[in-house]
Design an enzyme around this catalytic site. Structure first.
Site, mmCIF file in Angstrom:
data_model
loop_
_atom_site.group_PDB
_atom_site.id
_atom_site.type_symbol
_atom_site.label_atom_id
_atom_site.label_comp_id
_atom_site.label_asym_id
_atom_site.label_seq_id
_atom_site.Cartn_x
_atom_site.Cartn_y
_atom_site.Cartn_z
ATOM 1 C CB CYS A 153 51.017 26.415 35.186
ATOM 2 S SG CYS A 153 51.628 25.857 33.572
ATOM 3 C CG HIS A 180 50.810 23.002 29.114
ATOM 4 N ND1 HIS A 180 50.609 24.182 28.442
ATOM 5 C CD2 HIS A 180 51.191 23.338 30.371
ATOM 6 C CE1 HIS A 180 50.848 25.196 29.264
ATOM 7 N NE2 HIS A 180 51.201 24.701 30.441
ATOM 8 C CG ASN A 184 52.014 34.087 23.590
ATOM 9 O OD1 ASN A 184 51.185 33.788 22.742
ATOM 10 N ND2 ASN A 184 51.801 35.029 24.483
ATOM 11 C CG ASN A 314 47.616 26.338 30.812
ATOM 12 O OD1 ASN A 314 46.681 25.578 30.527
ATOM 13 N ND2 ASN A 314 47.986 27.330 30.021
#
Length: 333
Positions: A153, A180, A184, A314
């Site tokens: 991204c 950002h 995960n 993102n």
């Protein structure tokens, strides 16, 4: 349109399906993951970041149903599906793990004609090309490009303003920092992680991180001397990258903003890059489909240093480009 499969039905895979259906770009011939169908269907139906899908969604053994569309589902916990037997031409690998040639090659070995990787390849030798919409997608060569990387991204967010500034003013060198949202790869609570900084709770810390964007950008522009880093922050989605450059030709804030406005209005970056004229925070750009939204009030110049700031969702912005590039590689654009 060639047959497309989605491999990995996590954050990016689910948004890819949403966009593919919304924009009528494709209906996948198959979805593969390692989780059970009812859970994946529920996660697709109700998304924390992007809300409810407007049609009925169901998951049953061997299939996902979305608004009456039946999409075959394959559990890949034991093995990658036999893409050749399924007639799949393009696999979009959304696992984040196909960043080496060996990892992507598995899909070709299982009969796929081509692989689109939704992550930066570790080295240029690990893919045949890095292709981004609005940047160099026209360079796609079906005969040579069987493993294609979409970068990250951040790669897409930075590539758009870099293209504009490089073509208009030239770039000697530069640095970027991206703020950002957490992902995960981090932990919800403090616990040991492979990357030591990720060992602290993602929702409670600002966490420095590496970025693969610089490497991917050099795959596109080998003469580009730009590198940088990331800071993960406690927001669910929505990020901003600050790009500081020394240009080859003198330019003013007004010159740069005019070039960015022009690129947003027409040309290859129309729909990929946009500009913001007013003052906003990150919530403004959540669910925005652009790869980069240049915050023009934040453009600054001090001596030789030029600074521009690009917002990007993102997840959603990147997934839009991924869907469009997938459709292009599969002959639908």
């Amino acid at each position: 349109m060639q047959r497309i499969a989605i491999y990995g039905f996590g954050r990016i895979g689910r948004q890819l399906l949403r966009i593919g259906l919304q924009q009528q770009l494709f209906v996948p011939a198959a979805v593969a993951d390692i989780r059970d169908e009812p859970t994946l269907a529920a996660l697709f139906a109700v998304d924390t970041n992007y809300g409810r899908w407007p049609e009925p969604v169901a998951g049953r053994p061997g299939e996902l149903e979305v608004g009456g569309r039946l999409i075959p589902y394959y559990n890949a916990s034991a093995a990658v599906p036999d893409w050749g037997a399924l007639g799949v031409d393009l696999v979009v690998d959304c696992t984040g793990r196909a960043t080496t040639r060996a990892g992507a090659q598995v899909h070709l070995d299982r009969g796929a004609g081509r692989v689109l990787v939704s992550a930066p390849s570790k080295t240029l030798a690990d893919c045949d090309a890095v292709l981004l919409k609005g940047i160099n997608l026209e360079d796609f060569d079906p005969a040579r490009h069987r493993i294609v990387s979409m970068g990250s991204c951040t790669t897409n967010a930075l590539a758009a303003p870099i293209k504009v500034i490089k073509e208009a003013f030239g770039i000697q060198y530069g640095l970027f920092s991206t703020v950002h949202s957490y992902t995960n790869s981090q932990s919800l609570t403090d616990q040991p992680m492979k990357d030591r900084r990720d060992s602290w709770a993602a929702a409670e810390n600002i966490i420095p991180s590496s970025s693969g964007a610089a490497r991917a950008l050099q795959f596109i522009w080998p003469d580009l001397h730009v590198t940088g880093k990331a800071y993960r922050v406690p927001t669910r989605t929505g990020s901003i990258a600050e790009l500081t450059l020394v240009t080859e030709r003198d330019c003013s804030v007004q010159d740069v903003n005019a070039a960015l406005r022009q690129a947003a209005q027409a040309g290859p970056l129309h729909g990929v890059l946009d500009v913001l004229e007013d003052e906003w925070a990150s919530s403004r750009i959540v669910a925005d489909p652009h790869s980069a939204l240049l915050d023009l009030p934040l453009t600054a110049k001090q001596g030789q240093l030029l600074s521009v700031a690009a917002w990007y969702d993102n997840e959603w912005g990147f997934s839009n480009r991924l869907a469009e590039v997938a459709a292009h590689l599969a002959g639908g654009a």
